[in-house]
Design a protein around this motif. Structure first.
Motif, PDB file in Angstrom:
ATOM      1  N   VAL A 241     -22.379   1.910  -6.626  1.00 42.43           N
ATOM      2  CA  VAL A 241     -21.643   1.436  -5.450  1.00 42.43           C
ATOM      3  C   VAL A 241     -22.078   2.176  -4.185  1.00 42.43           C
ATOM      4  CG1 VAL A 241     -19.352   1.330  -4.395  1.00 42.43           C
ATOM      5  CG2 VAL A 241     -19.663   0.664  -6.783  1.00 42.43           C
ATOM      6  N   ILE A 242     -22.361   3.476  -4.317  1.00 46.69           N
ATOM      7  CA  ILE A 242     -22.621   4.310  -3.149  1.00 46.69           C
ATOM      8  C   ILE A 242     -24.061   4.216  -2.657  1.00 46.69           C
ATOM      9  CG2 ILE A 242     -22.830   6.741  -2.444  1.00 46.69           C
ATOM     10  CD1 ILE A 242     -20.039   5.522  -2.240  1.00 46.69           C
ATOM     11  N   ILE A 243     -25.007   3.949  -3.535  1.00 51.81           N
ATOM     12  CA  ILE A 243     -26.420   3.950  -3.127  1.00 51.81           C
ATOM     13  C   ILE A 243     -26.681   3.009  -1.957  1.00 51.81           C
ATOM     14  CG2 ILE A 243     -28.687   3.102  -3.863  1.00 51.81           C
ATOM     15  CD1 ILE A 243     -28.307   4.552  -6.482  1.00 51.81           C
ATOM     16  N   GLN A 244     -26.139   1.795  -2.012  1.00 56.19           N
ATOM     17  CA  GLN A 244     -26.456   0.817  -0.966  1.00 56.19           C
ATOM     18  C   GLN A 244     -25.923   1.234   0.409  1.00 56.19           C
ATOM     19  OE1 GLN A 244     -26.233  -3.360  -2.094  1.00 56.19           O
ATOM     20  NE2 GLN A 244     -26.017  -2.785  -4.229  1.00 56.19           N
ATOM     21  N   PRO A 245     -24.621   1.548   0.559  1.00 54.87           N
ATOM     22  CA  PRO A 245     -24.168   1.981   1.883  1.00 54.87           C
ATOM     23  C   PRO A 245     -24.780   3.313   2.307  1.00 54.87           C
ATOM     24  CG  PRO A 245     -22.399   2.214   0.271  1.00 54.87           C
ATOM     25  CD  PRO A 245     -23.487   1.427  -0.390  1.00 54.87           C
ATOM     26  N   MET A 246     -25.106   4.195   1.337  1.00 55.49           N
ATOM     27  CA  MET A 246     -25.723   5.463   1.694  1.00 55.49           C
ATOM     28  C   MET A 246     -27.097   5.245   2.317  1.00 55.49           C
ATOM     29  SD  MET A 246     -27.000   8.626  -0.681  1.00 55.49           S
ATOM     30  CE  MET A 246     -28.617   7.847  -0.848  1.00 55.49           C
ATOM     31  N   VAL A 247     -27.915   4.402   1.688  1.00 53.61           N
ATOM     32  CA  VAL A 247     -29.253   4.118   2.225  1.00 53.61           C
ATOM     33  C   VAL A 247     -29.154   3.464   3.596  1.00 53.61           C
ATOM     34  CG1 VAL A 247     -31.351   2.744   1.893  1.00 53.61           C
ATOM     35  CG2 VAL A 247     -30.356   4.003  -0.039  1.00 53.61           C
ATOM     36  N   LEU A 248     -28.251   2.504   3.733  1.00 54.11           N
ATOM     37  CA  LEU A 248     -28.088   1.846   5.037  1.00 54.11           C
ATOM     38  C   LEU A 248     -27.624   2.840   6.103  1.00 54.11           C
ATOM     39  CD1 LEU A 248     -26.441  -1.536   3.956  1.00 54.11           C
ATOM     40  CD2 LEU A 248     -28.748  -1.207   4.868  1.00 54.11           C
ATOM     41  N   SER A 249     -26.697   3.721   5.738  1.00 56.63           N
ATOM     42  CA  SER A 249     -26.186   4.697   6.705  1.00 56.63           C
ATOM     43  C   SER A 249     -27.267   5.676   7.135  1.00 56.63           C
ATOM     44  CB  SER A 249     -24.997   5.459   6.114  1.00 56.63           C
ATOM     45  OG  SER A 249     -23.911   4.604   5.865  1.00 56.63           O
ATOM     46  N   THR A 251     -30.452   5.196   7.184  1.00 58.75           N
ATOM     47  CA  THR A 251     -31.626   4.558   7.795  1.00 58.75           C
ATOM     48  C   THR A 251     -31.236   3.694   8.995  1.00 58.75           C
ATOM     49  OG1 THR A 251     -31.471   2.673   6.262  1.00 58.75           O
ATOM     50  CG2 THR A 251     -32.895   4.519   5.611  1.00 58.75           C
ATOM     51  N   ASP A 252     -30.053   3.943   9.552  1.00 57.39           N
ATOM     52  CA  ASP A 252     -29.567   3.165  10.696  1.00 57.39           C
ATOM     53  C   ASP A 252     -29.505   1.670  10.398  1.00 57.39           C
ATOM     54  OD1 ASP A 252     -29.246   5.417  12.350  1.00 57.39           O
ATOM     55  OD2 ASP A 252     -31.383   5.385  12.862  1.00 57.39           O
ATOM     56  N   GLY A 253     -29.050   1.346   9.201  1.00 57.59           N
ATOM     57  CA  GLY A 253     -28.846  -0.065   8.850  1.00 57.59           C
ATOM     58  C   GLY A 253     -30.121  -0.830   8.583  1.00 57.59           C
ATOM     59  N   ASP A 254     -31.180  -0.168   8.135  1.00 57.73           N
ATOM     60  CA  ASP A 254     -32.458  -0.819   7.902  1.00 57.73           C
ATOM     61  C   ASP A 254     -32.400  -1.624   6.587  1.00 57.73           C
ATOM     62  OD1 ASP A 254     -35.059  -1.585   7.468  1.00 57.73           O
ATOM     63  OD2 ASP A 254     -35.930   0.348   8.030  1.00 57.73           O
ATOM     64  N   ALA A 255     -32.301  -2.949   6.705  1.00 60.96           N
ATOM     65  CA  ALA A 255     -32.209  -3.802   5.522  1.00 60.96           C
ATOM     66  C   ALA A 255     -33.489  -3.768   4.704  1.00 60.96           C
ATOM     67  CB  ALA A 255     -31.890  -5.238   5.932  1.00 60.96           C
ATOM     68  N   THR A 256     -34.629  -3.613   5.380  1.00 65.23           N
ATOM     69  CA  THR A 256     -35.906  -3.542   4.660  1.00 65.23           C
ATOM     70  C   THR A 256     -35.956  -2.311   3.770  1.00 65.23           C
ATOM     71  OG1 THR A 256     -37.037  -4.692   6.468  1.00 65.23           O
ATOM     72  CG2 THR A 256     -38.412  -3.448   4.926  1.00 65.23           C
ATOM     73  N   ALA A 257     -35.442  -1.200   4.287  1.00 62.05           N
ATOM     74  CA  ALA A 257     -35.408   0.024   3.490  1.00 62.05           C
ATOM     75  C   ALA A 257     -34.560  -0.173   2.235  1.00 62.05           C
ATOM     76  CB  ALA A 257     -34.855   1.182   4.321  1.00 62.05           C
ATOM     77  N   LEU A 258     -33.397  -0.803   2.397  1.00 66.66           N
ATOM     78  CA  LEU A 258     -32.519  -1.025   1.250  1.00 66.66           C
ATOM     79  C   LEU A 258     -33.174  -1.961   0.239  1.00 66.66           C
ATOM     80  CD1 LEU A 258     -29.852  -0.710  -0.224  1.00 66.66           C
ATOM     81  CD2 LEU A 258     -28.927  -2.583   1.160  1.00 66.66           C
ATOM     82  N   SER A 390     -27.843  21.552   5.100  1.00 62.92           N
ATOM     83  CA  SER A 390     -29.111  22.280   5.106  1.00 62.92           C
ATOM     84  C   SER A 390     -29.997  21.859   3.939  1.00 62.92           C
ATOM     85  CB  SER A 390     -28.854  23.785   5.035  1.00 62.92           C
ATOM     86  OG  SER A 390     -28.328  24.166   3.764  1.00 62.92           O
ATOM     87  N   VAL A 391     -29.374  21.313   2.893  1.00 65.10           N
ATOM     88  CA  VAL A 391     -30.133  20.868   1.719  1.00 65.10           C
ATOM     89  C   VAL A 391     -30.503  19.395   1.822  1.00 65.10           C
ATOM     90  CG1 VAL A 391     -30.038  20.517  -0.785  1.00 65.10           C
ATOM     91  CG2 VAL A 391     -29.057  22.583   0.230  1.00 65.10           C
ATOM     92  N   ALA A 392     -29.523  18.575   2.193  1.00 63.91           N
ATOM     93  CA  ALA A 392     -29.706  17.124   2.130  1.00 63.91           C
ATOM     94  C   ALA A 392     -29.758  16.451   3.492  1.00 63.91           C
ATOM     95  CB  ALA A 392     -28.578  16.506   1.303  1.00 63.91           C
ATOM     96  N   GLY A 393     -29.573  17.199   4.563  1.00 61.24           N
ATOM     97  CA  GLY A 393     -29.572  16.595   5.890  1.00 61.24           C
ATOM     98  C   GLY A 393     -28.170  16.268   6.350  1.00 61.24           C
ATOM     99  N   GLU A 394     -28.065  15.930   7.627  1.00 56.92           N
ATOM    100  CA  GLU A 394     -26.754  15.633   8.191  1.00 56.92           C
ATOM    101  C   GLU A 394     -26.745  14.244   8.795  1.00 56.92           C
ATOM    102  OE1 GLU A 394     -26.137  18.616  11.116  1.00 56.92           O
ATOM    103  OE2 GLU A 394     -27.908  18.101  12.294  1.00 56.92           O
ATOM    104  N   GLY A 395     -25.595  13.885   9.382  1.00 57.77           N
ATOM    105  CA  GLY A 395     -25.465  12.577   9.998  1.00 57.77           C
ATOM    106  C   GLY A 395     -24.787  11.588   9.070  1.00 57.77           C
ATOM    107  N   PRO A 396     -24.687  10.327   9.501  1.00 56.80           N
ATOM    108  CA  PRO A 396     -24.050   9.296   8.675  1.00 56.80           C
ATOM    109  C   PRO A 396     -24.703   9.200   7.299  1.00 56.80           C
ATOM    110  CG  PRO A 396     -24.434   8.469  10.886  1.00 56.80           C
ATOM    111  CD  PRO A 396     -25.146   9.784  10.808  1.00 56.80           C
ATOM    112  N   GLY A 397     -23.870   9.096   6.289  1.00 53.76           N
ATOM    113  CA  GLY A 397     -24.374   8.990   4.927  1.00 53.76           C
ATOM    114  C   GLY A 397     -24.481  10.314   4.198  1.00 53.76           C
TER     115      GLY A 397
END
Length: 449
Positions: A241-249, A251-258, A390-397
């Motif tokens: 369930v989380i992978i899809q919104p996490m990737v979108l968050s 990547t700034d909503g990049d549908a191609t990335a998802l 510091s390990v996984a990055g910050e920001g949305p997602g």
């Protein structure tokens, strides 16, 4: 040499061909329902509701479905599953042609098709155990898993092509109807050995419906295995369930990335299925699936959550898809070799019910936890949040990635506990005595009626 691996599997391969079409057609319909629902509502909640309407009837009816399969036979179970599904999707096809397809009909049809899909797993699993030799179980189950993974890739791809055509929505649904009917014809024509299930009319249908669950509960090692999957499916669905919104968050909503990541996961599943079909799996299937759970938790969830690039997500996703198929094929073979053939339908239905009963809670928890706990926590500036960033990055997602990694850590713990369980590790070697005892208990219980 490759063809030698499939010697004696001709009838199974014919049946499998029909089921491949049915499974891919279902993938097309799932994508169409999601696409249409989101287009009409712009609501992720509505999309989740469609998924729940499809899943809950399948879960709740699994024990009953197993009993129906044992009573009516594996062939009729497959035929009913595909034929009733074809009727439901056919109604959606007609409504789409007339411009009358709406959210209400989609929810109703999703519930009906989900309910009859509960017949497919026990029927196909039991039929496979009848049609191939025990040493070929993993190969056969690998092919089935490859088909399911292929639907995750091919279903959306076919749907996308058809949706671009005039009346594409209707034609995409029509394709599923045709493929389902073809699978019905093949299931009717292919020889499927009949099992003696002992389902006599004088026995209570309700008792026989619950007997699969009761048999598992009376079988200590299989009870542990089902309980393990109950936990693993709970933490696993959180990841799904989380992978899809996490990737979108992230990547700034990049549908191609998802779509790239999801395609990699599906491709991994196909590759894993074909590998298992060629290899035949490890000698000890229980230890193999336990190590697989450990690997998929570490690679498909922890590593996936820690990393933050499409390339690495795709690599870990591919490995995740392949290992999941490995786990499922090994698990399927364990049940097929351990459970008496007379009980296969009921026990497979009981296993689905036990192993997946936590899935709806995982789906609900994942969204709420991500929105109201983990994402706010990642932005809180606390010591642990800063350490995680510091390990996984910050920001949305970032919070969702922490939830994914936490779910993976829980999966690792479950796998380690499974590996430390002697009854689980030795399940295949010691199952005969426990099977005889559980079978005797079932027969005694039914005779009391």
């Amino acid at each position: 040499m490759m063809l030698e691996n499939y010697k004696g599997m001709r009838n199974f391969l014919l049946l499998w061909t029909g089921q491949v079409g049915d499974i891919v057609g279902n993938g097309v319909t799932r994508f169409v329902f999601v696409f249409f629902t989101f287009r009409e509502t712009q609501s992720a909640t509505a999309v989740t509701l469609v998924a729940l309407f499809a899943f809950l009837p399948k879960l709740l009816l699994s024990p009953l479905a197993g009993s129906i399969v044992d009573r009516l036979g594996d062939r009729l179970g497959l035929v009913l599953s595909s034929f009733v599904s074809a009727i439901g999707i056919g109604i959606a096809f007609i409504l789409a042609l007339q411009g009358g397809l709406g959210i209400g009909p989609i929810l109703a049809i999703a519930a009906v098709t989900g309910a009859v899909e509960a017949l497919q797993y026990p029927a196909l699993s039991a039929a496979t155990a009848q049609m191939v030799k025990p040493e070929q179980y993993v190969r056969a189950d690998g092919l089935i898993s490859a088909a399911k993974s292929g639907s995750d890739v091919g279903g959306p791809a076919l749907a996308g092509l058809l949706l671009a055509l005039p009346h594409g929505l209707a034609w995409a649904l029509g394709l599923d109807v045709v493929l389902s009917l073809v699978s019905v014809v093949i299931a009717l024509l292919v020889p499927i050995p009949k099992r003696d299930t002992g389902m006599e009319a004088k026995f209570s249908f309700w008792k026989q419906t619950t007997s699969g669950v009761n048999w598992i509960l009376k079988h200590p090692a299989l009870r542990r295995l089902a309980g393990l999957f109950l936990v693993v499916n709970l933490v696993g669905v959180i990841g799904q369930v989380i992978i899809q919104p996490m990737v979108l968050s992230r990547t700034d909503g990049d549908a191609t990335a998802l779509s790239t990541v999801l395609a990699a996961i599906g491709a991994g599943g196909i590759a894993g299925g074909l590998l298992m079909a060629s290899w035949g799996g490890p000698k000890n299937k229980v230890r193999g699936l336990l190590i697989g759970i450990l690997a998929v938790s570490a690679i498909g969830q922890i590593a996936f959550g820690v990393t933050g690039t499409v390339l690495l997500w795709s690599i870990f996703g591919f490995l995740n898809g392949a290992i999941v198929v490995f786990i499922n094929a090994c698990n399927q073979a364990v049940w097929q070799t351990t459970v008496p053939k007379a009980l296969l339908g009921r026990v497979f239905g009981g296993f689905v019910f036990i192993a997946q009963i936590t899935v709806p809670f995982g789906i609900a928890f994942a969204g709420l936890a991500a929105d109201y706990i983990f994402e706010p926590w990642a932005r809180s500036g606390g010591a642990l949040a800063l350490l995680w960033s510091s390990v996984a990055g910050e920001g949305p997602g970032a919070g969702m990635s922490a939830l994914l990694a936490l779910a993976g850590a829980m999966g690792v713990v479950a796998a380690v506990m499974g590996l430390s369980s002697r009854p689980l590790r030795a399940l295949q070697e010691e199952h005969k005595e426990e099977t005889a005892s559980a079978m005797e208990h079932l027969q005694t219980t039914e005779q009391e009626l």
